[in-house]
Design a protein around this motif. Structure first.
Motif, PDB file in Angstrom:
ATOM      1  N   GLY A  42     -31.124  22.989 -62.562  1.00  0.00           N
ATOM      2  CA  GLY A  42     -31.120  23.939 -61.448  1.00  0.00           C
ATOM      3  C   GLY A  42     -32.259  24.931 -61.543  1.00  0.00           C
ATOM      4  O   GLY A  42     -32.879  25.286 -60.531  1.00  0.00           O
ATOM      5  N   ALA A  43     -32.562  25.386 -62.763  1.00  0.00           N
ATOM      6  CA  ALA A  43     -33.671  26.330 -62.954  1.00  0.00           C
ATOM      7  C   ALA A  43     -35.008  25.659 -62.641  1.00  0.00           C
ATOM      8  O   ALA A  43     -35.900  26.278 -62.051  1.00  0.00           O
ATOM      9  N   PHE A  44     -35.148  24.393 -63.034  1.00  0.00           N
ATOM     10  CA  PHE A  44     -36.379  23.660 -62.741  1.00  0.00           C
ATOM     11  C   PHE A  44     -36.554  23.480 -61.235  1.00  0.00           C
ATOM     12  O   PHE A  44     -37.658  23.610 -60.699  1.00  0.00           O
ATOM     13  N   ILE A  45     -35.454  23.166 -60.559  1.00  0.00           N
ATOM     14  CA  ILE A  45     -35.528  22.997 -59.103  1.00  0.00           C
ATOM     15  C   ILE A  45     -35.846  24.331 -58.426  1.00  0.00           C
ATOM     16  O   ILE A  45     -36.634  24.385 -57.471  1.00  0.00           O
ATOM     17  N   ALA A  46     -35.245  25.416 -58.928  1.00  0.00           N
ATOM     18  CA  ALA A  46     -35.551  26.744 -58.366  1.00  0.00           C
ATOM     19  C   ALA A  46     -37.037  27.044 -58.495  1.00  0.00           C
ATOM     20  O   ALA A  46     -37.666  27.565 -57.562  1.00  0.00           O
ATOM     21  N   TRP A  47     -37.607  26.713 -59.656  1.00  0.00           N
ATOM     22  CA  TRP A  47     -39.046  26.919 -59.854  1.00  0.00           C
ATOM     23  C   TRP A  47     -39.847  26.028 -58.900  1.00  0.00           C
ATOM     24  O   TRP A  47     -40.860  26.453 -58.330  1.00  0.00           O
ATOM     25  N   GLY A  48     -39.373  24.774 -58.721  1.00  0.00           N
ATOM     26  CA  GLY A  48     -40.078  23.865 -57.813  1.00  0.00           C
ATOM     27  C   GLY A  48     -40.077  24.386 -56.385  1.00  0.00           C
ATOM     28  O   GLY A  48     -41.096  24.311 -55.679  1.00  0.00           O
ATOM     29  N   ILE A  49     -38.947  24.928 -55.933  1.00  0.00           N
ATOM     30  CA  ILE A  49     -38.873  25.486 -54.577  1.00  0.00           C
ATOM     31  C   ILE A  49     -39.781  26.709 -54.456  1.00  0.00           C
ATOM     32  O   ILE A  49     -40.496  26.877 -53.452  1.00  0.00           O
ATOM     33  N   LEU A  50     -39.756  27.546 -55.482  1.00  0.00           N
ATOM     34  CA  LEU A  50     -40.624  28.728 -55.503  1.00  0.00           C
ATOM     35  C   LEU A  50     -42.089  28.321 -55.360  1.00  0.00           C
ATOM     36  O   LEU A  50     -42.860  28.916 -54.587  1.00  0.00           O
ATOM     37  N   THR A  51     -42.459  27.292 -56.113  1.00  0.00           N
ATOM     38  CA  THR A  51     -43.844  26.800 -56.082  1.00  0.00           C
ATOM     39  C   THR A  51     -44.181  26.210 -54.715  1.00  0.00           C
ATOM     40  O   THR A  51     -45.245  26.484 -54.143  1.00  0.00           O
TER      41      THR A  51
ATOM     42  N   ALA B 282     -50.502  11.959 -53.497  1.00  0.00           N
ATOM     43  CA  ALA B 282     -49.178  12.553 -53.316  1.00  0.00           C
ATOM     44  C   ALA B 282     -48.551  12.900 -54.655  1.00  0.00           C
ATOM     45  O   ALA B 282     -48.873  12.303 -55.690  1.00  0.00           O
ATOM     46  N   GLY B 283     -47.652  13.852 -54.641  1.00  0.00           N
ATOM     47  CA  GLY B 283     -46.939  14.244 -55.844  1.00  0.00           C
ATOM     48  C   GLY B 283     -45.729  15.074 -55.486  1.00  0.00           C
ATOM     49  O   GLY B 283     -45.493  15.397 -54.315  1.00  0.00           O
ATOM     50  N   LEU B 284     -44.943  15.444 -56.499  1.00  0.00           N
ATOM     51  CA  LEU B 284     -43.772  16.292 -56.315  1.00  0.00           C
ATOM     52  C   LEU B 284     -43.989  17.613 -57.034  1.00  0.00           C
ATOM     53  O   LEU B 284     -44.863  17.728 -57.898  1.00  0.00           O
ATOM     54  N   VAL B 285     -43.178  18.607 -56.708  1.00  0.00           N
ATOM     55  CA  VAL B 285     -43.338  19.919 -57.330  1.00  0.00           C
ATOM     56  C   VAL B 285     -42.461  20.084 -58.567  1.00  0.00           C
ATOM     57  O   VAL B 285     -42.614  21.044 -59.322  1.00  0.00           O
ATOM     58  N   ALA B 286     -41.522  19.168 -58.788  1.00  0.00           N
ATOM     59  CA  ALA B 286     -40.647  19.229 -59.966  1.00  0.00           C
ATOM     60  C   ALA B 286     -40.053  17.855 -60.187  1.00  0.00           C
ATOM     61  O   ALA B 286     -40.182  16.959 -59.339  1.00  0.00           O
ATOM     62  N   GLY B 287     -39.394  17.682 -61.325  1.00  0.00           N
ATOM     63  CA  GLY B 287     -38.794  16.398 -61.637  1.00  0.00           C
ATOM     64  C   GLY B 287     -37.546  16.140 -60.807  1.00  0.00           C
ATOM     65  O   GLY B 287     -36.632  16.959 -60.803  1.00  0.00           O
ATOM     66  N   PRO B 288     -37.491  15.003 -60.097  1.00  0.00           N
ATOM     67  CA  PRO B 288     -36.317  14.685 -59.280  1.00  0.00           C
ATOM     68  C   PRO B 288     -35.168  14.203 -60.154  1.00  0.00           C
ATOM     69  O   PRO B 288     -35.165  13.081 -60.643  1.00  0.00           O
ATOM     70  N   SER B 289     -34.202  15.046 -60.368  1.00  0.00           N
ATOM     71  CA  SER B 289     -33.068  14.677 -61.208  1.00  0.00           C
ATOM     72  C   SER B 289     -31.783  15.094 -60.510  1.00  0.00           C
ATOM     73  O   SER B 289     -31.542  16.289 -60.331  1.00  0.00           O
ATOM     74  N   PRO B 290     -30.994  14.097 -60.070  1.00  0.00           N
ATOM     75  CA  PRO B 290     -31.156  12.654 -60.249  1.00  0.00           C
ATOM     76  C   PRO B 290     -32.262  12.093 -59.354  1.00  0.00           C
ATOM     77  O   PRO B 290     -32.713  12.780 -58.434  1.00  0.00           O
ATOM     78  N   GLY B 291     -32.684  10.868 -59.645  1.00  0.00           N
ATOM     79  CA  GLY B 291     -33.795  10.265 -58.924  1.00  0.00           C
ATOM     80  C   GLY B 291     -33.384   9.699 -57.581  1.00  0.00           C
ATOM     81  O   GLY B 291     -33.559   8.505 -57.300  1.00  0.00           O
TER      82      GLY B 291
ATOM     83  N   ILE C  73     -33.398   9.632 -53.295  1.00  0.00           N
ATOM     84  CA  ILE C  73     -34.374   9.823 -52.226  1.00  0.00           C
ATOM     85  C   ILE C  73     -34.248  11.237 -51.652  1.00  0.00           C
ATOM     86  O   ILE C  73     -35.238  11.830 -51.228  1.00  0.00           O
ATOM     87  N   PHE C  74     -33.048  11.796 -51.691  1.00  0.00           N
ATOM     88  CA  PHE C  74     -32.873  13.174 -51.217  1.00  0.00           C
ATOM     89  C   PHE C  74     -33.619  14.158 -52.118  1.00  0.00           C
ATOM     90  O   PHE C  74     -34.241  15.114 -51.634  1.00  0.00           O
ATOM     91  N   ALA C  75     -33.552  13.936 -53.439  1.00  0.00           N
ATOM     92  CA  ALA C  75     -34.278  14.800 -54.373  1.00  0.00           C
ATOM     93  C   ALA C  75     -35.776  14.656 -54.163  1.00  0.00           C
ATOM     94  O   ALA C  75     -36.524  15.638 -54.237  1.00  0.00           O
ATOM     95  N   TYR C  76     -36.232  13.416 -53.895  1.00  0.00           N
ATOM     96  CA  TYR C  76     -37.660  13.186 -53.640  1.00  0.00           C
ATOM     97  C   TYR C  76     -38.132  14.000 -52.442  1.00  0.00           C
ATOM     98  O   TYR C  76     -39.155  14.684 -52.496  1.00  0.00           O
ATOM     99  N   LEU C  77     -37.387  13.908 -51.355  1.00  0.00           N
ATOM    100  CA  LEU C  77     -37.798  14.605 -50.138  1.00  0.00           C
ATOM    101  C   LEU C  77     -37.701  16.121 -50.296  1.00  0.00           C
ATOM    102  O   LEU C  77     -38.538  16.865 -49.785  1.00  0.00           O
ATOM    103  N   ALA C  78     -36.690  16.585 -51.032  1.00  0.00           N
ATOM    104  CA  ALA C  78     -36.521  18.029 -51.212  1.00  0.00           C
ATOM    105  C   ALA C  78     -37.635  18.635 -52.056  1.00  0.00           C
ATOM    106  O   ALA C  78     -37.973  19.817 -51.894  1.00  0.00           O
ATOM    107  N   LEU C  79     -38.221  17.842 -52.939  1.00  0.00           N
ATOM    108  CA  LEU C  79     -39.244  18.351 -53.855  1.00  0.00           C
ATOM    109  C   LEU C  79     -40.655  17.931 -53.442  1.00  0.00           C
ATOM    110  O   LEU C  79     -41.599  18.080 -54.221  1.00  0.00           O
ATOM    111  N   THR C  80     -40.795  17.413 -52.249  1.00  0.00           N
ATOM    112  CA  THR C  80     -42.113  17.018 -51.740  1.00  0.00           C
ATOM    113  C   THR C  80     -42.811  18.232 -51.146  1.00  0.00           C
ATOM    114  O   THR C  80     -42.275  18.889 -50.243  1.00  0.00           O
TER     115      THR C  80
END
Length: 479
Positions: A37-46, A301-310, A312-319
């Protein structure tokens, strides 16, 4: 599917190297997983506030650097220390992590995953040495000063030795992988990634290698292709689609359900048994993964954080902004290539896939049980006549395939009105010692036996509809 009947694995054998690596990957995963959750929060911030983000904001973007430099490594070290040495270990691990952070110029994820457990181990060993030797009334003084003194020494060690070594190793790996990127050969990583993943080493690859590299690159450029090289759900989707249309009867029945859980739920372990059932299909996985990486590269192309779990929703959310076309095409191309190659392999091998043998084996096993015979040799897994009160499903991280298996099996027990049996899911090393039955994937057997040499273990190939689970259900119904 395998034609073996369920068998009790109580024999003690020397753990394989793969089992030890799997255990290491599981340990890394359980340091990372609580902090996702902290990693995803950082990814959204970024993704939102850096200059190339959706809504650039210089003031809010100031949090990006400190979060990745300080917060995330400290969380990893704290969790790793706690896993080994409890709360005192968590404090020790955090103290050691500060030395790494201050003494390096890169985000110290890998270093935190080393120094955290090391701190926990040190304080655990110290407490063991002084167990029952502290005079009454001196406990708090000794406990506080022991962490203070040992933490101080660990702080110096991490700042002067561990940090520089980790930084040098990180530079070497980064240079090597960047050379692959520069030469266009990054897709070749799939030759290593895909076989390793189906051997349940996916967490070692992601959490141990690609995530740290990806976070470091994201800090500099706002995204990273490293988050996609081993987590793309496209190859697995293509493989499961091929089995849905061209697999044997059992595969066609189970693959559609696996597709939903793999692609939407992000639990990639669901497709591993299909590759293991038809080893040649690893070619399709490699081809799909390589084409996906090549597509990501082509569109930068790339993502802003690691998609966990992998998922497709995590992929799109972190794109990040401007990368949706490349990310979606990378997943789509990987799916199509994997589907085509796997379909060709399945069409060229139109054997019965042991389906008839599997049916005969199950019927034979039921007949034997009805006659009251006990089959307890190296190749059978018949549940003994002792009372069963606790069944534990276990997997690498204890939060994916085992959770699915436990939930499904628990519902089957409820449907059959079988009560009084506790069915839960765990990380392998966290399974309760009093479990009457432990259910794991067959490729995790050696790792399971590292911690549970005397427990009854049932090995399966698929957490959904595996014949051995049906056999276990029948055995419990007979009781």
């Amino acid at each position: 599917m395998s034609t073996q009947t369920a068998t009790t694995q109580n024999s003690v054998s020397k753990p394989s190297i793969r089992a030890k690596i799997q255990a290491m990957g599981g340990f890394l995963t359980n340091m990372v997983l609580p902090n996702i959750g902290a990693f995803i929060a950082w990814g959204i911030l970024t993704a939102l506030f850096i200059p190339t983000g959706w809504i650039p904001n210089e003031y809010l973007a100031e949090m990006v650097g400190p979060t990745i430099i300080y917060l995330l490594p400290l969380l990893l070290a704290y969790t790793g220390g706690r896993m080994v040495g409890g709360q005192r270990g968590a404090v020790m691990g955090s103290i050691g992590a500060i030395g790494l952070i201050v003494g390096s110029d890169i985000p110290m994820f890998l270093g935190a995953m080393i120094i955290g457990p090391l701190g926990g181990w040190v304080i655990k060993r110290f407490d063991k040495l002084l167990e029952n030797k502290i005079r009454a009334g001196f406990e708090m003084v000794i406990n506080n000063f022991s962490i203070g003194i040992l933490g101080f020494l660990l702080l110096l060690l991490s700042y002067t030795v561990v940090g520089p070594v980790i930084e040098a190793a990180n530079v070497s790996v980064t240079v090597a992988i960047q050379a692959l990127v520069a030469t266009g050969f990054l897709p070749l990583l799939s030759l290593i990634n895909e076989p390793a993943k189906v051997l349940f080493l996916n967490n070692v690859i992601d959490q141990g290698i690609y995530y740290p590299l990806g976070m470091q690159e994201t800090l500099n450029v706002g995204k990273s292709i490293f988050f996609t090289v081993a987590s793309n759900p496209g190859p697995g989707l293509g493989l499961l689609l091929a089995f849905t249309f061209f697999g044997n009867k059992i595969a066609r029945r189970t693959a559609p359900g696996a597709i939903i859980i793999h692609f939407l739920g992000g639990i990639h372990e669901l497709y591993f048994p299909y590759v293991l059932m038809k080893p040649l299909t690893i070619i399709g996985m490699i081809a799909g993964a390589m084409s996906g990486i090549a597509t990501f590269q082509l569109f930068d192309a790339g993502l802003v954080a690691g998609p966990s779990p992998g998922s497709i929703f995590a992929y799109l959310a972190l794109t990040p902004k401007g990368n949706f076309v490349g990310i979606i095409l990378g997943v789509l191309v990987a799916t199509v290539v994997s589907f085509l190659v796997t379909s060709l392999i399945l069409k060229l091998d139109r054997k019965s896939d042991d389906e008839d043998a599997l049916t005969e084996s199950i019927e034979k096993s039921k007949t034997m049980k009805s006659e009251g015979k006990q089959i307890l040799n190296a190749s059978t897994d018949v549940v003994g006549r002792k009372a069963v009160n606790k069944i534990s499903f276990a997997c690498d991280a204890g939060a994916g395939s085992s959770a699915l298996g436990a939930t499904t099996f628990r519902k089957k027990l409820q449907k059959e009105n079988i009560e009084g049996i506790e069915v839960k899911h765990y990380r392998i090393e966290d399974v309760p010692k009093d479990s009457d039955i432990i259910v794991v994937h067959k490729n995790l057997l050696d790792r399971t036996k590292l911690s549970f040499k005397d427990n009854e273990i049932i090995t399966i190939e698929n957490y959904i509809g595996d014949p051995k689970l049906e056999e276990l259900l029948d055995e419990l119904k007979e009781r």
